[in-house]
Design a protein around this motif. Structure first.
Motif, PDB file in Angstrom:
ATOM      1  N   GLU A  14       0.860  -1.181   0.000  1.00 42.48           N
ATOM      2  CA  GLU A  14       0.000   0.000   0.000  1.00 42.48           C
ATOM      3  C   GLU A  14       0.898   1.233   0.000  1.00 42.48           C
ATOM      4  O   GLU A  14       1.700   1.426   0.926  1.00 42.48           O
ATOM      5  N   PHE A  15       0.804   2.044  -1.049  1.00 44.60           N
ATOM      6  CA  PHE A  15       1.527   3.315  -1.110  1.00 44.60           C
ATOM      7  C   PHE A  15       0.508   4.430  -0.906  1.00 44.60           C
ATOM      8  O   PHE A  15      -0.406   4.597  -1.717  1.00 44.60           O
ATOM      9  N   ILE A  16       0.651   5.164   0.183  1.00 43.74           N
ATOM     10  CA  ILE A  16      -0.348   6.166   0.535  1.00 43.74           C
ATOM     11  C   ILE A  16       0.294   7.551   0.591  1.00 43.74           C
ATOM     12  O   ILE A  16       1.493   7.688   0.811  1.00 43.74           O
ATOM     13  N   ASP A  17      -0.521   8.583   0.394  1.00 40.80           N
ATOM     14  CA  ASP A  17      -0.026   9.959   0.354  1.00 40.80           C
ATOM     15  C   ASP A  17       0.250  10.548   1.735  1.00 40.80           C
ATOM     16  O   ASP A  17       1.002  11.518   1.861  1.00 40.80           O
ATOM     17  N   THR A  18      -0.348   9.996   2.764  1.00 37.42           N
ATOM     18  CA  THR A  18      -0.213  10.544   4.107  1.00 37.42           C
ATOM     19  C   THR A  18       1.245  10.596   4.544  1.00 37.42           C
ATOM     20  O   THR A  18       1.976   9.610   4.401  1.00 37.42           O
ATOM     21  N   LEU A  19       1.678  11.728   5.084  1.00 36.71           N
ATOM     22  CA  LEU A  19       3.017  11.824   5.659  1.00 36.71           C
ATOM     23  C   LEU A  19       3.022  11.091   6.998  1.00 36.71           C
ATOM     24  O   LEU A  19       2.019  11.100   7.728  1.00 36.71           O
ATOM     25  N   TRP A  20       4.143  10.459   7.337  1.00 36.86           N
ATOM     26  CA  TRP A  20       4.162   9.599   8.514  1.00 36.86           C
ATOM     27  C   TRP A  20       3.644  10.261   9.789  1.00 36.86           C
ATOM     28  O   TRP A  20       2.853   9.639  10.525  1.00 36.86           O
ATOM     29  N   PRO A  21       4.011  11.496  10.134  1.00 36.85           N
ATOM     30  CA  PRO A  21       3.506  12.071  11.384  1.00 36.85           C
ATOM     31  C   PRO A  21       1.987  12.250  11.410  1.00 36.85           C
ATOM     32  O   PRO A  21       1.400  12.440  12.478  1.00 36.85           O
ATOM     33  N   ASP A  22       1.339  12.185  10.237  1.00 35.63           N
ATOM     34  CA  ASP A  22      -0.119  12.308  10.164  1.00 35.63           C
ATOM     35  C   ASP A  22      -0.815  10.950  10.059  1.00 35.63           C
ATOM     36  O   ASP A  22      -2.043  10.893   9.961  1.00 35.63           O
ATOM     37  N   PHE A  23      -0.055   9.869  10.070  1.00 33.51           N
ATOM     38  CA  PHE A  23      -0.615   8.527   9.898  1.00 33.51           C
ATOM     39  C   PHE A  23      -1.266   8.083  11.215  1.00 33.51           C
ATOM     40  O   PHE A  23      -0.596   7.918  12.230  1.00 33.51           O
ATOM     41  N   THR A  24      -2.561   7.875  11.206  1.00 30.36           N
ATOM     42  CA  THR A  24      -3.302   7.574  12.422  1.00 30.36           C
ATOM     43  C   THR A  24      -3.652   6.094  12.534  1.00 30.36           C
ATOM     44  O   THR A  24      -3.571   5.342  11.561  1.00 30.36           O
ATOM     45  N   ARG A  25      -4.080   5.710  13.722  1.00 30.64           N
ATOM     46  CA  ARG A  25      -4.511   4.324  13.912  1.00 30.64           C
ATOM     47  C   ARG A  25      -5.756   4.022  13.076  1.00 30.64           C
ATOM     48  O   ARG A  25      -5.961   2.882  12.656  1.00 30.64           O
ATOM     49  N   ASP A  26      -6.589   5.035  12.817  1.00 28.03           N
ATOM     50  CA  ASP A  26      -7.758   4.813  11.972  1.00 28.03           C
ATOM     51  C   ASP A  26      -7.356   4.458  10.549  1.00 28.03           C
ATOM     52  O   ASP A  26      -7.938   3.560   9.929  1.00 28.03           O
ATOM     53  N   GLU A  27      -6.345   5.162  10.016  1.00 27.35           N
ATOM     54  CA  GLU A  27      -5.880   4.837   8.665  1.00 27.35           C
ATOM     55  C   GLU A  27      -5.183   3.480   8.655  1.00 27.35           C
ATOM     56  O   GLU A  27      -5.343   2.700   7.715  1.00 27.35           O
ATOM     57  N   PHE A  28      -4.447   3.186   9.687  1.00 23.38           N
ATOM     58  CA  PHE A  28      -3.801   1.879   9.818  1.00 23.38           C
ATOM     59  C   PHE A  28      -4.846   0.770   9.813  1.00 23.38           C
ATOM     60  O   PHE A  28      -4.717  -0.231   9.105  1.00 23.38           O
ATOM     61  N   THR A  29      -5.904   0.951  10.591  1.00 21.63           N
ATOM     62  CA  THR A  29      -6.987  -0.029  10.646  1.00 21.63           C
ATOM     63  C   THR A  29      -7.649  -0.191   9.287  1.00 21.63           C
ATOM     64  O   THR A  29      -7.936  -1.313   8.845  1.00 21.63           O
ATOM     65  N   ARG A  30      -7.882   0.926   8.599  1.00 24.70           N
ATOM     66  CA  ARG A  30      -8.514   0.871   7.283  1.00 24.70           C
ATOM     67  C   ARG A  30      -7.670   0.072   6.297  1.00 24.70           C
ATOM     68  O   ARG A  30      -8.199  -0.734   5.519  1.00 24.70           O
TER      69      ARG A  30
END
Length: 246
Positions: A213-229
């Motif tokens: 999965e290549f996502i646009d989110t920068l690491w400091p903005d990566f949340t547990r909700d996005e991780f779960t998704r």
């Protein structure tokens, strides 16, 4: 912590057992805010704790994070020194919490280039958490996939030369026993943040059949909700490993 209540676990159906993350975008995140790059690395370190804490809640048993690559030595001396100081501070600050929350920590990579104090702290953290099994956190520090395979091949060749292993016994099942990750399952899912679509010399052998999965989110903005998704999305994929589903 012994005797402490455990969080309510809501395992994601089809959740990947092992997730590996290329944590990219700390520097850009800081630059966007007019701050030095190290400000972003500190923010990224805080994000690690949130993602580690979320693993048992969704059913991820193994998490591997790419903290510092063999190529990162090319960065400025100021940034490299700041990162090494951050790693030392992170270990000192987080050891107690990691031990008490059931996290088993391992480091992979070539430790020879690291300073003695950092190596000592890494060894202490591994020893302090070695009996934990709630989450297995692997930190890739001074790690490169090609370097790992080269080091593994040298150890394998030494065993062949010493007569401990016959050349005809060497196959694709043999080399993994010499890799830094020999005690870990291969990653099911590899995530890279910040919009870059490359693997950057990370877990080259181990990720041969991983989903990406290549996502646009920068690491400091990566949340547990996005991780779960992302873990939920993984559950909907068909993994054939070169075969055909019946």
């Amino acid at each position: 912590m012994a005797g402490a209540p455990q969080p309510q676990v809501k395992t994601v159906p089809g959740c990947p057992r092992h997730v590996a993350i290329i944590m990219d975008g700390n520097g850009r995140w800081a630059t966007q805010r007019g701050r030095p790059r190290l400000f972003g690395h500190h923010a990224g370190a805080r994000r690690v704790r949130e993602i580690v804490e979320s693993c048992p809640e969704i059913g991820v048993g193994y998490l591997t994070i790419f903290a510092f690559s063999t190529e990162n030595w090319k960065r400025t001396q100021v940034e490299v020194a700041g990162l090494m100081n951050l790693f030392r501070r992170y270990i000192i600050k987080e050891t107690k919490a990691l031990r008490e929350s059931g996290v088993c920590v391992r480091f992979i990579g070539d430790r020879l280039q690291l300073d003695d104090k950092l190596i000592h702290l890494m060894n202490e953290l591994e020893a302090a958490t070695e009996n934990n099994n709630r989450v297995h956190l692997t930190i890739a520090l001074n790690y490169g996939g090609r370097d790992e395979v080269a080091r593994a091949t040298k150890r394998l060749a030494a065993d062949v030369a010493a007569g401990h292993l016959r050349p005809e016994e060497v196959d694709e099942e043999t080399l993994p026993r010499y890799l830094d990750t020999h005690v870990l399952p291969d990653p099911d899912l590899v995530i890279r943040t910040s919009g870059e679509a490359r693997i950057s010399n990370f877990l080259l052998w181990q990720s041969a059949y991983s989903e990406y999965e290549f996502i646009d989110t920068l690491w400091p903005d990566f949340t547990r909700d996005e991780f779960t998704r992302l873990c939920e999305a993984y559950g909907g994929r068909e993994r054939r490993f070169g075969g055909v589903l019946q």
